[in-house]
Design an enzyme around this catalytic site. Structure first.
Site, PDB file in Angstrom:
ATOM      1  CE  LYS A   1      26.644  74.026  53.656  1.00 35.83           C
ATOM      2  NZ  LYS A   1      25.497  74.463  52.838  1.00 35.83           N
ATOM      3  CB  SER A   2      29.459  68.872  54.121  1.00 30.22           C
ATOM      4  OG  SER A   2      29.090  69.718  53.086  1.00 30.22           O
TER       5      SER A   2
ATOM      6  CG  ASP B   1      23.652  76.495  56.924  1.00 29.40           C
ATOM      7  OD1 ASP B   1      22.958  77.534  57.031  1.00 29.40           O
ATOM      8  OD2 ASP B   1      23.705  75.817  55.889  1.00 29.40           O
TER       9      ASP B   1
ATOM     10  CG  ASN C   1      17.869  78.606  52.894  1.00 31.79           C
ATOM     11  OD1 ASN C   1      17.294  77.561  52.601  1.00 31.79           O
ATOM     12  ND2 ASN C   1      18.268  79.487  51.985  1.00 31.79           N
TER      13      ASN C   1
ATOM     14  N   GLY D   1      19.931  73.216  54.671  1.00 38.70           N
ATOM     15  CA  GLY D   1      19.586  71.887  54.184  1.00 38.70           C
ATOM     16  C   GLY D   1      20.322  70.808  54.962  1.00 38.70           C
TER      17      GLY D   1
ATOM     18  CB  SER E   1      23.538  63.356  47.609  1.00 37.39           C
ATOM     19  OG  SER E   1      24.144  64.505  48.182  1.00 37.39           O
ATOM     20  CD  GLN E   2      21.597  68.542  51.978  1.00 31.58           C
ATOM     21  OE1 GLN E   2      20.462  68.838  52.337  1.00 31.58           O
ATOM     22  NE2 GLN E   2      22.550  69.428  51.824  1.00 31.58           N
TER      23      GLN E   2
ATOM     24  CB  SER F   1      25.938  65.481  45.237  1.00 29.71           C
ATOM     25  OG  SER F   1      25.181  66.406  44.527  1.00 29.71           O
TER      26      SER F   1
ATOM     27  CG  ASP G   1      27.654  73.197  47.133  1.00 31.77           C
ATOM     28  OD1 ASP G   1      26.661  73.160  46.385  1.00 31.77           O
ATOM     29  OD2 ASP G   1      27.613  72.933  48.340  1.00 31.77           O
TER      30      ASP G   1
ATOM     31  CD  GLU H   1      22.501  77.238  49.979  1.00 27.26           C
ATOM     32  OE1 GLU H   1      22.436  76.625  48.881  1.00 27.26           O
ATOM     33  OE2 GLU H   1      23.257  76.875  50.902  1.00 27.26           O
TER      34      GLU H   1
ATOM     35  NE  ARG I   1      23.955  77.822  45.392  1.00 31.23           N
ATOM     36  CZ  ARG I   1      24.610  77.115  46.316  1.00 31.23           C
ATOM     37  NH1 ARG I   1      25.097  75.919  46.020  1.00 31.23           N
ATOM     38  NH2 ARG I   1      24.788  77.608  47.520  1.00 31.23           N
TER      39      ARG I   1
ATOM     40  CG  HIS J   1      26.704  80.445  51.262  1.00 33.27           C
ATOM     41  ND1 HIS J   1      27.575  79.469  51.623  1.00 33.27           N
ATOM     42  CD2 HIS J   1      25.640  79.782  50.719  1.00 33.27           C
ATOM     43  CE1 HIS J   1      27.058  78.282  51.348  1.00 33.27           C
ATOM     44  NE2 HIS J   1      25.886  78.450  50.803  1.00 33.27           N
ATOM     45  NE  ARG J   2      28.681  76.520  48.457  1.00 32.25           N
ATOM     46  CZ  ARG J   2      29.647  76.553  49.364  1.00 32.25           C
ATOM     47  NH1 ARG J   2      30.662  77.398  49.223  1.00 32.25           N
ATOM     48  NH2 ARG J   2      29.639  75.758  50.400  1.00 32.25           N
TER      49      ARG J   2
ATOM     50  CE  LYS K   1      22.431  78.396  53.674  1.00 29.79           C
ATOM     51  NZ  LYS K   1      22.645  76.997  53.787  1.00 29.79           N
TER      52      LYS K   1
END
Ligand code: C5P
Length: 662
Positions: free
Chosen positions: A25-26, A52, A95, A97, A173-174, A202, A321, A349, A352, A395-396, A423
């Site tokens: 995904k990233s 995503d 959702n 990010g 970190s995004q 991260s 993650d 999300e 967690r 999802h996780r 996701k």
């Protein structure tokens, strides 16, 4: 893909075999945005197809990029540093990010009139530090709801870049990733330095960003993890072609699977130990817990080593993650496992830390938690509880807890909203089930039987849909056998019994959703005619034919479960089925239903004739010596004469629920 309200994962025994994982995904969302910011076309291979990435692709289309999707290959014709769009535009970020943050930065630098919004949870995920960073340099970003959170409105900037630009690194970190990807667009006049305030979390995700920026022609100069400089005149250049690695975070579930339950090994294709994704370091944590891992170019192989697993105490900042997977592995360890430095879990999300703690406790575990850590105590045999686990649209959470089904007490696990895995990994459960073996006899089977035209086929297939189970239409197998025999020129009587049985044993049949294929020919229609029904009835009265179809029928009993409809499902084929239902609608109602059905297909028939036919057929079916129509002794009777199909489904589901331990 399971779109059901819940998925019951039966107790699982062991796992072996190969899996191919979807793209990261990233990497996928970064590559999409970077390709959009280039001039020219980039051909992207092995892109993740998930919620995503769809959000990102849709946004890029709206912005005027040429996007051509062919399965997991996508071509993006970039904007070349301009937006093609003049009018106000509203972009929906779901959702995601990985779409929200970088697009905010890129659009704020490019300028325009944009509204960026998402699902309610997205509006609770912080973005203030990024907005502060952007405002420092003259970008126009307004909050439309609560300060510090989406939705946002972006306007035309008056860029005046300070030296350095400061951004906080300790929430997500995004934010830094977003600036690193947006600011090459503003280096025409000067080099730009970004300084990280606070401890950067991260870090491996920043490595992915730097790595990919380099592929797109941007060489960032890095001083430690504090200062990042984009040289003056940086320019995006498309790499032409780019491959996306499989998702290392998704790999964590299969690495864990190998460590928990594989003697011969789980071979993971698409990502190797030399991955650019930080979450690949989950490998080390899994090894510390006992996993045996080997790796080669683009693959990993994992099997069980230490058992029980060894407990660990680990700073997980570098694998935020994937570390969630460790929390579930910890249930199978020899002591308490502590995962530290995971404060970022609280703004993902869902929160967690809270989610993992609550759900582990439902299984029976003891869990301690703090602001940025969690400690999971092992759950010994005898103490596991069958639990209905909430998945928080995360999802996780859903993927992690599927691994609880290997518990030593052989209790099943119910996961709510299994579709949330879309996701990042829409086929997660299918992939998991393709390599796992259930505990013997523990795949649940629900049998539906009843006289002809009682609606058992419709009921059974609706139940299968509602539960996410496979569906066996056993009548179709007899219809197929009849058709194959007729095509082979055989008369359907005892003289040919063995030859028809041979045909039945080796039927070249393939079920594909609603369609049924016999030897490459779509016979879905051909087997539904009245004549095919008569032929089926004849071959089904031959004992050798019935015996020949047993194995094929058993093969439908696969994870996660089966709804089987037909004559001897509950008596002969699946006598251990935990729920058997026998429909008893009256002949008058059944005749009326069949009448409507035939009329709608354009056949003209008399209701009275149909009713007489049905009654004759009932009598024949009840009295025939081979597989007569009789309810299994332990079947529940359901008179659906005056019930709608929905009401019948509800009734059976409620009986089913009554027999589950949740
Ligand atoms: O249910 P359907 O009408 O498709 O079944 C076709 C024929 O196959 C029926 O006449 C029924 O008697 C026979 N059959 C059977 N055993 C099953 C399913 C169907 O004998 N399990």
């Amino acid at each position: 893909m399971y779109a059901t309200a819940f998925l019951d994962v039966p107790p699982l025994d062991h796992a072996n075999g190969p899996v191919t994982l979807p793209g990261s995904k990233s990497i996928s969302n970064r590559v999409l945005l970077l390709s959009a910011l280039c001039a020219g076309t980039t051909h992207i291979h092995d892109l993740l197809d998930s919620d995503d990435t769809r959000v990102m692709l849709q946004a890029l289309r709206q912005l005027g990029c040429g996007v051509d999707v062919q399965g997991t290959s996508v071509s993006v014709k970039g904007l070349g540093g301009r937006t093609a769009h003049q009018d106000p535009l509203t972009l929906f970020m779901g959702n995601a990010g990985t779409a929200m943050r970088p697009l905010t930065a890129a659009l704020a630098v490019l300028g325009g009139d944009y509204t960026l919004q998402g699902v309610p949870r997205m509006h609770e995920r912080p973005i203030g530090d990024l907005v502060d960073g952007l405002r420092q340099m003259g970008c126009q970003v307004e909050y439309l709801g609560v300060d510090g959170y989406p939705p946002l409105r972006i306007g035309q900037p008056t860029l005046n870049i300070p030296h350095p630009i400061q951004v906080r690194g300790d929430v997500s970190s995004q934010f830094l990733t977003a600036l690193l990807m947006a600011l090459p667009l503003a280096t025409a006049q000067q080099a730009i330095t970004i300084e990280v305030v606070g401890e950067l979390i991260s870090k491996p995700y920043i490595d992915i960003t730097l790595n990919l920026l380099a592929r797109y022609g941007i060489e960032v100069q890095r001083e430690g993890w504090e200062r990042f400089t984009l040289p003056q005149g940086s320019q995006y250049r498309s790499p032409g072609e780019i491959h996306v690695e499989a998702d290392a975070s998704s790999a964590s579930y299969f690495i864990a699977l190998g460590a928990l339950a594989s003697e011969r090994g789980i071979r993971i294709h698409g990502v190797g130990a030399d991955s650019i994704q930080g979450d690949i370091r989950f490998m080390d944590a899994a090894q510390a817990m006992g996993a045996q891992i080997t790796s080669g170019p683009n693959w990993l192989e994992v099997r069980r080593g230490a058992w029980p697993l060894k407990s660990i105490d680990l700073d997980c900042n570098h694998i935020p993650d994937a570390a969630m997977t460790l929390a579930v592995m910890a249930l199978y360890a020899n002591g308490p496992t502590t995962l530290r430095n995971i404060g970022s879990w609280r703004v993902k999300e869902t929160d967690r830390i809270t989610a993992m703690a609550i759900e582990c406790r439902k299984l029976g575990a003891t869990v301690d938690e703090g602001q940025d850590w969690i400690r999971v105590h092992p759950l010994p045999a005898g103490q596991w509880r069958a639990a209905r686990l909430h998945t928080y649209d995360d999802h996780r959470v859903a993927m992690c807890f599927s691994l609880a089904a290997f518990n030593p007490d052989a209790v099943p696990v119910r996961l709510e909203d299994p579709g949330c895995v879309a996701k990042t990994f829409p086929d997660y459960f299918e992939t998991l089930f393709s390599v796992t073996t259930p505990r013997p006899g523990r795949v649940p089977v629900l049998c539906i039987d009843g006289p002809t035209a009682s609606g058992k086929g419709t009921l059974a297939s609706r139940l299968a849909q509602a539960l996410g189970y496979h569906y066996l239409d056993s009548g179709a197998l007899y219809r197929l056998t009849g058709l194959a025999a007729v095509q082979a020129g055989l008369t359907l009587d005892t003289a040919n019994e063995n030859r028809i049985a041979d045909l039945a044993r080796t039927l070249p049949v393939r079920f594909d959703g609603e369609q049924i294929w016999l030897d490459q020919v779509d016979v879905s229609e051909a087997i539904r005619t009245e004549e095919a029904g008569m032929n089926a009835s004849q071959v089904s009265a031959l004992p050798a034919v019935r015996a020949a179809l047993v194995e094929l029928q058993h093969s439908f009993c696969r994870l996660p479960g089966l709804v089987a409809d037909g004559r001897d499902m509950g008596t002969v084929i699946f006598p251990q089925a935990p729920l058997k239902v026998f429909l008893t609608a009256g002949a008058a109602e059944r005749a009326e239903r069949r009448h409507k059905q035939l009329i709608s297909k354009g056949f003209s028939v008399k209701l009275e004739d149909l009713r007489a036919d049905l009654e004759a057929r009932d009598a024949r079916d009840r009295n025939r010596s081979v597989a007569p129509l009789v309810p299994a002794q332990d079947a529940l009777m359901l008179d659906n004469s005056s019930l709608s199909i929905e009401a019948s489904v509800e009734q059976v589901l409620s009986w089913w629920q009554g027999r589950q331990p949740f």
